[in-house]
Structure formats: structure tokens, C-alpha cells
Design a protein around this motif. Sequence first.
Motif, PDB file in Angstrom:
ATOM      1  N   TYR A  97       0.802  -1.342  -0.019  1.00 50.84           N
ATOM      2  CA  TYR A  97       0.037   0.088  -0.010  1.00 50.84           C
ATOM      3  C   TYR A  97       0.999   1.271   0.100  1.00 50.84           C
ATOM      4  O   TYR A  97       0.388   2.276  -0.606  1.00 50.84           O
ATOM      5  CB  TYR A  97      -0.863   0.031   1.277  1.00 50.84           C
ATOM      6  CG  TYR A  97      -2.295  -0.711   1.242  1.00 50.84           C
ATOM      7  CD1 TYR A  97      -2.522  -1.539  -0.305  1.00 50.84           C
ATOM      8  CD2 TYR A  97      -3.174  -1.014   2.118  1.00 50.84           C
ATOM      9  CE1 TYR A  97      -3.744  -2.079  -0.271  1.00 50.84           C
ATOM     10  CE2 TYR A  97      -4.176  -1.481   1.895  1.00 50.84           C
ATOM     11  CZ  TYR A  97      -4.457  -2.338   0.784  1.00 50.84           C
ATOM     12  OH  TYR A  97      -5.519  -3.180   0.614  1.00 50.84           O
ATOM     13  N   PRO A  98       1.929   1.240   0.679  1.00 52.84           N
ATOM     14  CA  PRO A  98       2.789   2.540   0.696  1.00 52.84           C
ATOM     15  C   PRO A  98       3.129   3.003  -0.834  1.00 52.84           C
ATOM     16  O   PRO A  98       3.206   4.095  -1.268  1.00 52.84           O
ATOM     17  CB  PRO A  98       3.889   2.150   1.459  1.00 52.84           C
ATOM     18  CG  PRO A  98       3.469   1.015   2.451  1.00 52.84           C
ATOM     19  CD  PRO A  98       2.548   0.279   1.569  1.00 52.84           C
ATOM     20  N   GLU A  99       3.468   2.020  -1.623  1.00 53.22           N
ATOM     21  CA  GLU A  99       3.825   2.282  -3.031  1.00 53.22           C
ATOM     22  C   GLU A  99       2.600   2.744  -3.785  1.00 53.22           C
ATOM     23  O   GLU A  99       2.650   3.719  -4.648  1.00 53.22           O
ATOM     24  CB  GLU A  99       4.464   1.041  -3.630  1.00 53.22           C
ATOM     25  CG  GLU A  99       4.976   1.465  -5.198  1.00 53.22           C
ATOM     26  CD  GLU A  99       4.133   1.401  -6.215  1.00 53.22           C
ATOM     27  OE1 GLU A  99       4.229   2.159  -7.113  1.00 53.22           O
ATOM     28  OE2 GLU A  99       2.930   0.756  -6.161  1.00 53.22           O
ATOM     29  N   LEU A 100       1.380   2.248  -3.496  1.00 50.43           N
ATOM     30  CA  LEU A 100       0.160   2.393  -4.070  1.00 50.43           C
ATOM     31  C   LEU A 100      -0.262   3.695  -3.805  1.00 50.43           C
ATOM     32  O   LEU A 100      -0.724   4.525  -4.552  1.00 50.43           O
ATOM     33  CB  LEU A 100      -0.956   1.597  -4.074  1.00 50.43           C
ATOM     34  CG  LEU A 100      -2.097   1.568  -4.283  1.00 50.43           C
ATOM     35  CD1 LEU A 100      -1.976   1.631  -5.980  1.00 50.43           C
ATOM     36  CD2 LEU A 100      -3.141   0.545  -4.007  1.00 50.43           C
ATOM     37  N   LEU A 101       0.107   4.452  -2.656  1.00 45.67           N
ATOM     38  CA  LEU A 101      -0.513   5.641  -2.082  1.00 45.67           C
ATOM     39  C   LEU A 101       0.694   6.622  -1.904  1.00 45.67           C
ATOM     40  O   LEU A 101       0.489   7.488  -1.117  1.00 45.67           O
ATOM     41  CB  LEU A 101      -1.464   5.383  -0.602  1.00 45.67           C
ATOM     42  CG  LEU A 101      -2.526   4.399  -0.927  1.00 45.67           C
ATOM     43  CD1 LEU A 101      -2.965   4.258   0.524  1.00 45.67           C
ATOM     44  CD2 LEU A 101      -3.487   5.286  -1.764  1.00 45.67           C
ATOM     45  N   TYR A 115      -2.857   9.733   3.140  1.00 48.05           N
ATOM     46  CA  TYR A 115      -2.799   8.498   3.508  1.00 48.05           C
ATOM     47  C   TYR A 115      -1.328   7.941   3.484  1.00 48.05           C
ATOM     48  O   TYR A 115      -1.089   6.641   3.631  1.00 48.05           O
ATOM     49  CB  TYR A 115      -3.716   7.455   2.586  1.00 48.05           C
ATOM     50  CG  TYR A 115      -5.067   7.520   3.303  1.00 48.05           C
ATOM     51  CD1 TYR A 115      -5.428   6.501   4.122  1.00 48.05           C
ATOM     52  CD2 TYR A 115      -5.965   8.620   2.836  1.00 48.05           C
ATOM     53  CE1 TYR A 115      -6.564   6.419   4.567  1.00 48.05           C
ATOM     54  CE2 TYR A 115      -7.177   8.490   3.649  1.00 48.05           C
ATOM     55  CZ  TYR A 115      -7.506   7.452   4.300  1.00 48.05           C
ATOM     56  OH  TYR A 115      -8.879   7.563   4.955  1.00 48.05           O
ATOM     57  N   ARG A 116      -0.244   8.298   2.877  1.00 46.81           N
ATOM     58  CA  ARG A 116       1.010   7.939   2.607  1.00 46.81           C
ATOM     59  C   ARG A 116       1.641   7.515   3.892  1.00 46.81           C
ATOM     60  O   ARG A 116       2.012   6.614   4.045  1.00 46.81           O
ATOM     61  CB  ARG A 116       2.042   8.972   2.078  1.00 46.81           C
ATOM     62  CG  ARG A 116       3.121   8.640   1.679  1.00 46.81           C
ATOM     63  CD  ARG A 116       4.111   9.606   0.713  1.00 46.81           C
ATOM     64  NE  ARG A 116       4.081  10.728   1.357  1.00 46.81           N
ATOM     65  CZ  ARG A 116       3.612  11.955   0.975  1.00 46.81           C
ATOM     66  NH1 ARG A 116       3.022  12.014  -0.186  1.00 46.81           N
ATOM     67  NH2 ARG A 116       3.629  13.284   1.700  1.00 46.81           N
ATOM     68  N   GLU A 117       1.684   8.286   4.994  1.00 44.51           N
ATOM     69  CA  GLU A 117       2.351   7.866   6.197  1.00 44.51           C
ATOM     70  C   GLU A 117       1.444   6.458   6.964  1.00 44.51           C
ATOM     71  O   GLU A 117       1.935   5.948   7.633  1.00 44.51           O
ATOM     72  CB  GLU A 117       2.322   9.101   7.113  1.00 44.51           C
ATOM     73  CG  GLU A 117       3.511   9.926   6.604  1.00 44.51           C
ATOM     74  CD  GLU A 117       3.769  11.058   7.757  1.00 44.51           C
ATOM     75  OE1 GLU A 117       3.050  10.744   8.763  1.00 44.51           O
ATOM     76  OE2 GLU A 117       4.473  11.875   7.514  1.00 44.51           O
ATOM     77  N   LYS A 118       0.261   6.737   6.707  1.00 42.54           N
ATOM     78  CA  LYS A 118      -0.914   5.734   7.268  1.00 42.54           C
ATOM     79  C   LYS A 118      -0.523   4.442   6.641  1.00 42.54           C
ATOM     80  O   LYS A 118      -0.558   3.443   7.148  1.00 42.54           O
ATOM     81  CB  LYS A 118      -2.147   6.129   7.280  1.00 42.54           C
ATOM     82  CG  LYS A 118      -2.701   7.437   7.932  1.00 42.54           C
ATOM     83  CD  LYS A 118      -4.314   7.657   7.864  1.00 42.54           C
ATOM     84  CE  LYS A 118      -4.680   8.844   8.393  1.00 42.54           C
ATOM     85  NZ  LYS A 118      -6.025   8.890   7.987  1.00 42.54           N
ATOM     86  N   ALA A 119      -0.384   4.303   5.450  1.00 45.17           N
ATOM     87  CA  ALA A 119       0.325   3.138   4.544  1.00 45.17           C
ATOM     88  C   ALA A 119       1.095   2.464   5.013  1.00 45.17           C
ATOM     89  O   ALA A 119       1.423   1.425   5.290  1.00 45.17           O
ATOM     90  CB  ALA A 119       0.104   3.588   2.981  1.00 45.17           C
TER      91      ALA A 119
END
Length: 443
Positions: free
Chosen positions: A286-290, A296-300
Motif C-alpha cells: 500500500y505505501p507504493e500504491l499511495l 494516507y502516505r504515512e498511514k500506509a
Amino acid sequence: MAKLAELVVKKADNPKGNYLWEDAPDEDKFSACVHCGMCLEACPTYQELGHEHQSPRGRVHSIVAVAKGEIELNEAFADPVFTCLDCRACETACPAGVQVGALIEEARGQVRQAVPLTGVPALLNKLFLRGIFPHTKRMHTLGSLTKLYQKSGVQFAVRKTRAIRILPEHLSDMEAIMPPIGKPVLKTYPDQLPAKGTAKQSAAMFTGCIMDVMFSDVNEATVRVLQKNGHDVHIPKNQKCCGALHVHAGDRAMGKKLARENIDAFMNEDHIVVNAAGCGCALKEYPELLQNDEEYREKAEAFSERVIDVSKYLYDYGYEPPKAEINKRITYHDACHLAHGQQVWDEPRELLEQIPGVEMVHLPDADRCCGSAGIYNLTNPDMAGRLLKRKIDDVPENVEMISMGNPGCMLQIALGVKKYGRSENVVHTMQLLDWAYEKEEST
């Protein structure tokens, strides 16, 4: 005309060549490739076809060429990008650490905006990937209808009259090995399930969409195994499909929507346990996707760090080997997105080897893709069939069970067992553990 003019302006101003949309393949990823060729013999499609453009190195070269504006985002570029299994075997082999899987998925996202699906593929994509999979209630309704088809006698009649042959061969073959549909865990289980005895840890379980409809028995076994080993189990009711199939198909917008919903659903969980390799890999990525999502980057990133395959979770946080014997000869298949995607290799084997009576038999090339690859066996049946034949040919003759940790692999390999007249039972690793614990408690 206005849209064409807009594209012309985009091309003129775009620093990423012919990639015109968000999430273009990242130069930091493809510039790491030194074209050494170490990936070639790890790639199943290159092994089968022997074509440079159907190899990881060739695909990266094409991705770079689009970024330089040397080739267009068209069907010729789309073919090798979508023929890729996205199995990540090349990433394991690559000494430079090139993230080929992310590059392929980013490229697919660009292709699908430049060359949208049309005709029947577009209708099926809209029906299933957009219309059913993202919606839990609709998935459960589809499961109920499939169960009715199986139980009402319609399936028997369809098979008896050979009416199923009106479908393409690869679809009728898949229908022949469809498992009995049970009741989804997400729908029927409470959201909190206590450990047996003193609780050592707590884990939130990701149930998946296809897993919970077609393999609800595996989800049930997973819950029981976790409870047996002293783990409280939480099943968040607002979780959704992981989005893996959408991202693989180039639909990054829907993938992102599902990612955000899952991040919110599991916000307060310490461990997010997954028993489907493809789902686990997607959740961890998810970090790459977002990466371009400021909210949401840090949440991912925080979410990804808490995702863990159930076999690794048990191995790391508490596993009590069964005491009852399961006298079976078993071989283990490495699901691509568990081994190459999540680097989980030894833990499932360690769990199985500690079951009394189990004899583990080596499977040659255990980590080579079986051809399932999400829905690849439906979209690329010829290549999927060739890879399945190789996989079944490698299964030792004297084993009784083939164990693995991914529902797509289970369906694909069960198809191979039936098609080539083999007798092995295809099982999930959690099912074997569950059977051993059940036998222990009954004696």
C-alpha cells in the motif's frame, strides 16, 4: 478534439515522456537496472518463450523507452507488460534490487488509461472488478448464488448434460474443480474471538473477498489455529477486498480506494494476519500504491509494517506443535507473492515439519509460478496452462498432499491434479495444522 489537444499539450510539457498520468513508472526504480541478465532464467515467461521482450530485462527496457518518448503507450507495449505474471521471481534473482513488480503495475496503470478495455473484457471488468469484488454484500450474494447452483442439482445437471462445454475450455475446467461454497467468516463470525486458554497476543484477521467466499473453510481453520495457539482474533467488519486484482489489471484508482478503506478498518490493530499470499503482498505494498496521497502516505507505511502472513505470525509469536500424528507425505509449493513478494520461505515448512508423522518431500522449483497469478489463468490461459503443466510434472509421484498458502494457487494446482490424472489433495497449510489439532482433541 479538445481531449486530443489536451493530450498534445501534456506530451509537450511532460518530463516523463509518454507517461501522461499519475503514478508513472519511477525513474529511481528503472534506473537501477544494469541489464545484467540475472533475471532471465528466473522468469517463467522467458523460460517458455525465449523472447527478450518477454523477460524482466526486456520489459524494463520498454518501460524506459516509453519514459524517453521513444515508443508509444499502445498495444505493442501492453502485450509484454500484461503477459508478465507479476510473480516477482526476477526481484529475488536481481542483484541490484530492481522493483520490477512495482514498475509493471505502474506501467499497466498508464496503459489502461491510454488504451481502455473495450467489448467483452470491458464488460467483465466492470461487472466483477468494479461491480462485485469491492462490495462485500455483493460478494456474499455471489457466494450464496454459487452455493445454490451447487446444492440445487443445477450443477449436477450441467455437468451430466455437458452443457458446461459451451464455455471456453479453461473456464469449464475451472468450474470442474470449484470447491464447495461455505459461509463467509466475515458475515457469520463475531468480530471478537477469544484465545483458548491464556491469551498471548491479539491479531486482526484479513478475510479477503475470494478467500472468504470460495475458501471459507480455510478462514475457519485459520481462526481455530490462531485461537488454539493462544491468540485473540479480531475480525473487523468494515474491511474490504485488498485491491490486488485491480492493481494487477491497471485499475489503480479502485485499488487506492480499497487501500484507504482497509487502512481505516485496521487502524488500531497491532498485527494484521493474512492467509492469502496475494492479499498479503498487496496489503504490504500500500505505501507504493499511495505514495502520492498526502493524507494516507504515512498511514500506509504504518499499516504495511503490521501486515504479516499467518505462517510467519505463528512462527514469530507463538506456535505449539500438534501432538497427534498426521501420517502423510507432503510437498510444499511456494506461492509467488509469499516467497518472492513477502520473503516468507522457511516458516510454513517449519510449521509443517513439526506436525508428528508428516514427511516433507522436496518439490523441485517450488517457487516457480503455477500460472494462477491472480486472474492470469483466465486472461492468459495458454501461458497459464503451460506453467501449470510444468508445475504438475515437478510434483513427486509419491506424495499425498500438496500444501501452499494462497487460494489462487490452490485452484490452479487442483485443476492440474485433475487434468493430468493425479491423486494428490491440495490443501492450505492452516488446514493441515487444524486437522492435526482436531485429531489431538478427539483422542
